[in-house]
Design a protein around this motif. Structure first.
Motif, short mmCIF file in Angstrom:
data_model
loop_
_atom_site.label_atom_id
_atom_site.label_comp_id
_atom_site.label_asym_id
_atom_site.label_seq_id
_atom_site.Cartn_x
_atom_site.Cartn_y
_atom_site.Cartn_z
N SER A 261 31.68 55.30 25.61
CA SER A 261 31.18 53.95 25.32
C SER A 261 29.70 53.81 25.67
O SER A 261 28.98 53.10 24.99
CB SER A 261 32.01 52.86 26.00
OG SER A 261 32.47 53.24 27.23
N ASN B 265 37.74 59.23 33.54
CA ASN B 265 37.28 58.96 34.90
C ASN B 265 38.46 58.70 35.84
O ASN B 265 38.93 57.58 35.94
CB ASN B 265 36.32 57.77 34.92
CG ASN B 265 35.71 57.58 36.29
OD1 ASN B 265 36.00 58.35 37.21
ND2 ASN B 265 34.88 56.56 36.44
N ALA C 287 38.08 55.76 38.41
CA ALA C 287 38.02 54.34 38.05
C ALA C 287 39.39 53.73 38.33
O ALA C 287 40.36 54.43 38.61
CB ALA C 287 37.65 54.19 36.59
N ASP C 288 39.43 52.42 38.26
CA ASP C 288 40.69 51.70 38.52
C ASP C 288 41.18 51.04 37.24
O ASP C 288 40.41 50.87 36.31
CB ASP C 288 40.43 50.64 39.60
CG ASP C 288 40.06 51.29 40.92
OD1 ASP C 288 40.71 52.28 41.27
OD2 ASP C 288 39.11 50.82 41.56
N PRO C 289 42.42 50.63 37.17
CA PRO C 289 43.50 50.95 38.10
C PRO C 289 43.87 52.44 37.98
O PRO C 289 43.91 52.95 36.88
CB PRO C 289 44.66 50.07 37.62
CG PRO C 289 44.18 49.26 36.47
CD PRO C 289 42.86 49.78 36.05
N GLU D 238 46.59 54.26 38.25
CA GLU D 238 47.76 54.66 37.45
C GLU D 238 47.43 54.65 35.95
O GLU D 238 47.97 55.43 35.18
CB GLU D 238 48.96 53.73 37.65
CG GLU D 238 49.14 53.14 39.04
CD GLU D 238 48.17 52.01 39.32
OE1 GLU D 238 48.30 50.96 38.67
OE2 GLU D 238 47.28 52.16 40.18
N TYR D 239 46.51 53.74 35.58
CA TYR D 239 46.18 53.65 34.16
C TYR D 239 45.39 54.86 33.67
O TYR D 239 45.36 55.16 32.49
CB TYR D 239 45.40 52.36 33.89
CG TYR D 239 44.85 52.28 32.48
CD1 TYR D 239 45.73 52.14 31.40
CD2 TYR D 239 43.50 52.42 32.22
CE1 TYR D 239 45.26 52.11 30.10
CE2 TYR D 239 43.01 52.40 30.92
CZ TYR D 239 43.89 52.25 29.86
OH TYR D 239 43.42 52.23 28.59
N ARG D 240 44.74 55.55 34.59
CA ARG D 240 43.83 56.62 34.19
C ARG D 240 44.54 57.78 33.48
O ARG D 240 43.93 58.49 32.68
CB ARG D 240 43.03 57.11 35.40
CG ARG D 240 42.11 56.03 35.94
CD ARG D 240 41.10 55.58 34.91
NE ARG D 240 40.81 54.14 34.97
CZ ARG D 240 40.09 53.49 34.06
NH1 ARG D 240 39.61 54.14 33.01
NH2 ARG D 240 39.88 52.21 34.17
N ASP E 128 47.40 57.19 31.71
CA ASP E 128 47.75 56.55 30.43
C ASP E 128 46.58 56.65 29.47
O ASP E 128 46.73 56.92 28.28
CB ASP E 128 48.06 55.06 30.63
CG ASP E 128 49.33 54.82 31.43
OD1 ASP E 128 50.13 55.77 31.57
OD2 ASP E 128 49.51 53.69 31.92
N ARG E 129 45.39 56.41 30.03
CA ARG E 129 44.20 56.40 29.18
C ARG E 129 43.91 57.80 28.63
O ARG E 129 43.53 57.95 27.48
CB ARG E 129 43.00 55.86 29.96
CG ARG E 129 41.77 55.63 29.09
CD ARG E 129 40.76 54.72 29.77
NE ARG E 129 39.56 54.54 28.98
CZ ARG E 129 39.42 53.65 28.00
NH1 ARG E 129 40.44 52.86 27.68
NH2 ARG E 129 38.29 53.53 27.33
N GLU F 121 46.15 60.02 28.04
CA GLU F 121 47.15 60.25 26.99
C GLU F 121 46.73 59.57 25.69
O GLU F 121 46.88 60.11 24.59
CB GLU F 121 48.50 59.70 27.47
CG GLU F 121 49.65 60.08 26.57
CD GLU F 121 51.01 59.84 27.21
OE1 GLU F 121 51.09 59.10 28.22
OE2 GLU F 121 52.00 60.38 26.70
N SER G 70 28.76 52.97 39.85
CA SER G 70 30.17 52.61 39.73
C SER G 70 30.89 53.73 39.01
O SER G 70 30.32 54.44 38.18
CB SER G 70 30.33 51.29 39.01
OG SER G 70 30.30 51.47 37.63
N GLY G 71 32.14 53.91 39.37
CA GLY G 71 32.93 54.96 38.72
C GLY G 71 32.79 56.32 39.39
O GLY G 71 33.32 57.30 38.91
#
Lengths: 305, 226
Positions: free
Chosen positions: A108, A163, A166-168, A170-172, A174-175, A177, A237-238
Motif C-alpha cells: 500500500s 507484517n 502489526a496488530d491484531p 491473530e489476523y496477521r 489470516d492476512r 492467507e 510503526s509496525g
C-alpha cells in the motif's frame, strides 16, 4: 515457472533465497544506485526497488529497475497504491514488463503524511490486496481490473509483504492467507527483530500449511547505531525492537559490528525455521555491508542457475 | 450532520476588507449544532469585525442574522430583500449554503465564513468526528457499521494493513485503526471468517470521482408552476 525470474528459479529450486533492496535517489543521478547494485551483484538474487519510499519523491522504481535490467541485474519493482490509480498502475505494469522487469511486489505504501509532499492527495483507488488480485488476473486471465482484455499475454512473478509485528496478531496469519489467495507467490516480511514473535507467527503459518503455498522471506535490517535502534523502536510503526536488542547495542563497544552480528544471527536463526524460504536484506543507506552479511551468514556463494 | 469550523479571523478580515456594509448570515441547522455558524457565532463575528475595523479606522456596518437552512430556497426566500440590502454576505453556512445562496440570488456577493470539514457527529462536547465521505456506495453492511472508507487513512477495503499497531493507525497514535475496530467487532459477532473474502475494487464512479452527483426521483417531483 511463471515468469522465469532468477528469484523465482532459486525459490522453486528449494534453495534459500536472498534479496536486497535499493532506494532510488532524490535525483536523476543513479550513479550510487548502480554502484550498490554492482557491489551486490553476486550476493543477492534480486533487488527490491522502492516506490517513492516513505512518500518521499525519488526516481521512479520502474526507471531504476530498467537501469538494473540493462546492467544484467534483477529488480523487484515495488508498486504502491498511494500515488497512482488503477489506470496508472496497470499502464506502468505493462511498461515494466516491456522493459524486462520480471518481479513485482505489491504494497500500500507509506501514507503521504510521512513524506516531503505532505499536502498531496493520496490516491488509494485500490488497496494492496486488490492490486495483487488485479495483477494476478491481468497476468493469468488476461483481463484488466475493469474487465477489458489485455492485448497480449504478460508475465511477472508476484509478491506481497506481511507484517507479523502489526496488530491484531491473530489476523496477521489470516492476512497472509488472503494475500496468497490474491496471488502472492512470495512474501517479504517487515524487519524481524522480535524473533520470538516471528517464530510464533510461523507456527501459525505452518499449522495452516501456508508455507507450502508461498515463499516466505524474512526481512532483516542491520542496525547501524544505538540511536537508529531507539528511533525505530519509538517512531517506526509496525516494527518491534525488543529491549534486549537495545541492551545488546548499549553494551557493545563497536556498535556497527554488533548491529551486523545481530543481523547475521537473525539470518542464521531464520534459516533454521521450517517454512522460511529466504531472507530479504534491507540495508538502506548501508548497502555496502550486504555482501559481508550474506557471506558471514553462510549464504555465499549464491546458487548458480 | 455537516461539520464546519470558522475560518481564521485574519482571513475573514482580509476577505471583507473592501466592504462597508456587511451581512453575516448564520445557518440554524448543522453549523449551529457544531457551534461554527449559528446565530451566536454570527453575533460574535460581527462584534469582532466591528472592533477590528474600528481599530483600523475603517468603520463598518455589520448585522448578524440567521435562517433555518441556507441550503433550501424556501428559507432564503424569506430574507431575500434583506440580503439584497448588503454589499456582501458572509455566510456561516457550509459550502452548500454559500452556493445555494448564490444560485438563488446570482446578483449577491457571498463569501464563506467557515471551512466545511466533514459529515459526522459530536462525540462529546467540543469534539466532532468524521464518519461519512458520501462515497455513493455504502459498505457498512460488510464492515458491521464502521466505515473504512472514511475512517481508514487509505480507505482500504481489505484491512487492517501492516501499519496497525495496538489498535491505532500509523498516521497518528491518537487515531483509531478502523480495521482494528472492524476486526474486533467481527470477532465478537463470530463473523471473522468474512474478512477472508477479497473485497473487490470500489466503484468510485458513483462517488464524487464520477463528477458532481444529482439525485433525481421523478415520483416525488412537484410541479412548481413555472
Amino acid at each position: 515457472m511463471i515468469a522465469g525470474s532468477k528469484l523465482e528459479k532459486v525459490i522453486r529450486s528449494g534453495q534459500f533465497a536472498v534479496t536486497g533492496e535499493l532506494g532510488p535517489p532524490k535525483s536523476a543521478d543513479l550513479t550510487m544506485l548502480k554502484q550498490h547494485g554492482e557491489a551486490l551483484r553476486n550476493h543477492v538474487e534480486a533487488f527490491n526497488i522502492t516506490d517513492n519510499q516513505t512518500a518521499i519523491v525519488r526516481t521512479s522504481s520502474i526507471a531504476c529497475g530498467a537501469v538494473l535490467v540493462q546492467m544484467g541485474l534483477e529488480p523487484i519493482i515495488q508498486i504502491t497504491v498511494r500515488d497512482r490509480n488503477r489506470i496508472g498502475i496497470q499502464g506502468d505494469v505493462l511498461g515494466a514488463v516491456a522493459l524486462g522487469i520480471k518481479n513485482i511486489l505489491c504494497l500500500s505504501g507509506d501514507h503521504q503524511k510521512f513524506g516531503n509532499e505532505q499536502q498531496a492527495k493520496g490516491v488509494y483507488d485500490i488497496d494492496s490486496m486488490q492490486l495483487l488480485d488485479g495483477l494476478r488476473k491481468l497476468r493469468d486471465e488476461g483481463r484488466f481490473i475493469g474487465g477489458d482484455k489485455v492485448g497480449a499475454p504478460v508475465s511477472y512473478y508476484l509478491g506481497a509483504v506481511a507484517n507479523p509485528f502489526a496488530d491484531p496478531f491473530e489476523y496477521r496469519v489470516d492476512r497472509l492467507e488472503k494475500k496468497i489467495a490474491a496471488g502472492a507467490s512470495f512474501i517479504q516480511t517487515q524487519c524481524i527483530f522480535d524473533l520470538a514473535r516471528f517464530k510464533k507467527w510461523m507456527e501459525l503459518v505452518r499449522e495452516r500449511g501456508l508455507h507450502k503455498k508461498v515463499a516466505i522471506m524474512g526481512g532483516v535490517t542491520p542496525i547501524k547505531s544505538l540511536g537508529a535502534a531507539r528511533y525505530m523502536k519509538n517512531n517506526v510503526s509496525g516494527i518491534i525492537i525488543p529491549d534486549e536488542i537495545i541492551t545488546r547495542l548499549q553494551g557493545a563497544k563497536k556498535k556497527k559490528e554488533e548491529g551486523l552480528k545481530i543481523a547475521i544471527e537473525t539470518i542464521q536463526q531464520l534459516k533454521e525455521i521450517e517454512g522460511v524460504a529466504g531472507v530479504h536484506v534491507m540495508a538502506i543507506a548501508w548497502e555496502e555491508v550486504v555482501p559481508e552479511i550474506v557471506e558471514r551468514a553462510g549464504l555465499y556463494p549464491r546458487p548458480k542457475l | 450532520m455537516i461539520i464546519a469550523e470558522r475560518k481564521p479571523l485574519q482571513q475573514i478580515f482580509e476577505m471583507l476588507k473592501s466592504y462597508r456594509r456587511i451581512g453575516i448570515l448564520g445557518c440554524g441547522t448543522c453549523v449551529t449544532v457544531c457551534m461554527a455558524g449559528g446565530q451566536k457565532e454570527a453575533e460574535e463575528l460581527a462584534a469582532a469585525l466591528t472592533i477590528h475595523r474600528r481599530r483600523e479606522k475603517e468603520p463598518v456596518e455589520v448585522e448578524a442574522f440567521t435562517i433555518e437552512r441556507q441550503c433550501e430556497y424556501e428559507y432564503i426566500e424569506q430574507v431575500k430583500d434583506r440580503l439584497a440590502g448588503y454589499e456582501v454576505i458572509l455566510s456561516l453556512g457550509c459550502g452548500v449554503g454559500v452556493q445555494t445562496l448564490v444560485e438563488r440570488m446570482p446578483e449577491l456577493r457571498v463569501l464563506p465564513g467557515v471551512n466545511t470539514q466533514s459529515m459526522g457527529y459530536p462525540l462529546e462536547q467540543g469534539v466532532w468526528v468524521e464518519r461519512c465521505l458520501g462515497c455513493g456506495d455504502c459498505v457498512l453492511h460488510v464492515t458491521l457499521g464502521i466505515c473504512p472508507i472514511t475512517r481508514c487513512a487509505k480507505s482500504i477495503l481489505n484491512g487492517p494493513c501492516g501499519g496497525s499497531s495496538g489498535g491505532k493507525c500509523e498516521i497518528d497514535p491518537e487515531v483509531d485503526c478502523a480495521w482494528h475496530l472492524i476486526h474486533e467487532r467481527m470477532e465478537k459477532m463470530g463473523r471473522l471468517s468474512e474478512l477472508q473474502a477479497i473485497q473487490p475494487p470500489k466503484d468510485w464512479s458513483v462517488s464524487h470521482h464520477g463528477g458532481p452527483r444529482t439525485v433525481v426521483r421523478e415520483e416525488v417531483k412537484l410541479d412548481r408552476g413555472q
